[in-house]
Design a protein around this motif. Sequence first.
Motif, PDB file in Angstrom:
ATOM      1  N   SER A   1      10.799  50.574 -52.662  1.00 43.70           N
ATOM      2  CA  SER A   1      10.388  49.701 -51.555  1.00 43.70           C
ATOM      3  C   SER A   1       8.932  49.281 -51.722  1.00 43.70           C
ATOM      4  O   SER A   1       8.562  48.141 -51.421  1.00 43.70           O
ATOM      5  CB  SER A   1      10.603  50.394 -50.207  1.00 43.70           C
ATOM      6  OG  SER A   1       9.705  51.473 -50.027  1.00 43.70           O
ATOM      7  N   PHE A   2       8.094  50.199 -52.230  1.00 42.56           N
ATOM      8  CA  PHE A   2       6.693  49.845 -52.468  1.00 42.56           C
ATOM      9  C   PHE A   2       6.589  48.815 -53.580  1.00 42.56           C
ATOM     10  O   PHE A   2       5.880  47.810 -53.454  1.00 42.56           O
ATOM     11  CB  PHE A   2       5.871  51.080 -52.846  1.00 42.56           C
ATOM     12  CG  PHE A   2       4.445  50.744 -53.220  1.00 42.56           C
ATOM     13  CD1 PHE A   2       3.481  50.578 -52.242  1.00 42.56           C
ATOM     14  CD2 PHE A   2       4.087  50.578 -54.555  1.00 42.56           C
ATOM     15  CE1 PHE A   2       2.174  50.242 -52.581  1.00 42.56           C
ATOM     16  CE2 PHE A   2       2.783  50.245 -54.906  1.00 42.56           C
ATOM     17  CZ  PHE A   2       1.827  50.080 -53.915  1.00 42.56           C
ATOM     18  N   LEU A   3       7.300  49.039 -54.673  1.00 44.20           N
ATOM     19  CA  LEU A   3       7.229  48.124 -55.808  1.00 44.20           C
ATOM     20  C   LEU A   3       7.732  46.729 -55.420  1.00 44.20           C
ATOM     21  O   LEU A   3       7.126  45.716 -55.789  1.00 44.20           O
ATOM     22  CB  LEU A   3       8.060  48.663 -56.972  1.00 44.20           C
ATOM     23  CG  LEU A   3       7.966  47.886 -58.297  1.00 44.20           C
ATOM     24  CD1 LEU A   3       6.528  47.826 -58.780  1.00 44.20           C
ATOM     25  CD2 LEU A   3       8.850  48.537 -59.354  1.00 44.20           C
ATOM     26  N   ALA A   4       8.817  46.673 -54.645  1.00 40.82           N
ATOM     27  CA  ALA A   4       9.359  45.379 -54.212  1.00 40.82           C
ATOM     28  C   ALA A   4       8.363  44.642 -53.315  1.00 40.82           C
ATOM     29  O   ALA A   4       8.170  43.431 -53.446  1.00 40.82           O
ATOM     30  CB  ALA A   4      10.679  45.591 -53.483  1.00 40.82           C
ATOM     31  N   ALA A   5       7.716  45.385 -52.410  1.00 37.99           N
ATOM     32  CA  ALA A   5       6.731  44.765 -51.523  1.00 37.99           C
ATOM     33  C   ALA A   5       5.542  44.243 -52.321  1.00 37.99           C
ATOM     34  O   ALA A   5       5.033  43.147 -52.062  1.00 37.99           O
ATOM     35  CB  ALA A   5       6.265  45.783 -50.470  1.00 37.99           C
TER      36      ALA A   5
END
Length: 226
Positions: A64-68
């Motif tokens: 989720s962090f990488l996608a954001a």
Amino acid sequence: IAKKAEQKQEVRLTKSMTIPDLIKVMEPEIKKALPSVITPERFTRMALSALNNTPKLKECSQISFLAAMMNAAQLGLEPNTPLGQAYLIPYKNKGKLECQFQIGYKGMIDLVYRNEQVQMIQAQIVYENDYFEYALGLESRLINRGEMTLVYALFRLKNGGYGFEVMSREDIIKYAEKYSQGINSSYSPWKSNFEDMAKKTVIKRVLKFAPLKTDFLRAMATDETI
């Protein structure tokens, strides 16, 4: 050479891997997805800066962090800085921390002005003691201020077209509660910068009437996503 290729393909992501390690391992794929104006090195600096500015992000799920971060990079917006262009918000979802991407008010303005058809866009707040008159939102007169009651936004195109929208404080809060899962997070800009987020919300509403490019619509689709 074949063995080396196999070894590269065998690199796997693990739950124990830190986010900086994840970025390093995923660098070849990240490089493919980044716009030409952002290098992998700049992306890494932005990610580490976001983690340092908001340490709770380190506890979010890696993906989720990488996608954001990818959303921020592809839009060319700096996340979690005083610029207020974009936010990576850690929030608890079913007992697990996840990262929500959110475009900020200043980031929204920047994206709108990338459309050469737009001559002007703005949003203003009306308070309870304001004497407020308008004709299609283009003329107003304000005096003593009080609590926020309304927010309005308008745009004008170079060909003379325009749009105008008003939302009450209550409607804005309902919108935020519906679409921003991270609204209750202490890191949410809805907590620290409510007025700017309110103006951004009304700008999103008024832009429904604007002739927008496909890339702008894609950018809007990433807002408030996980």
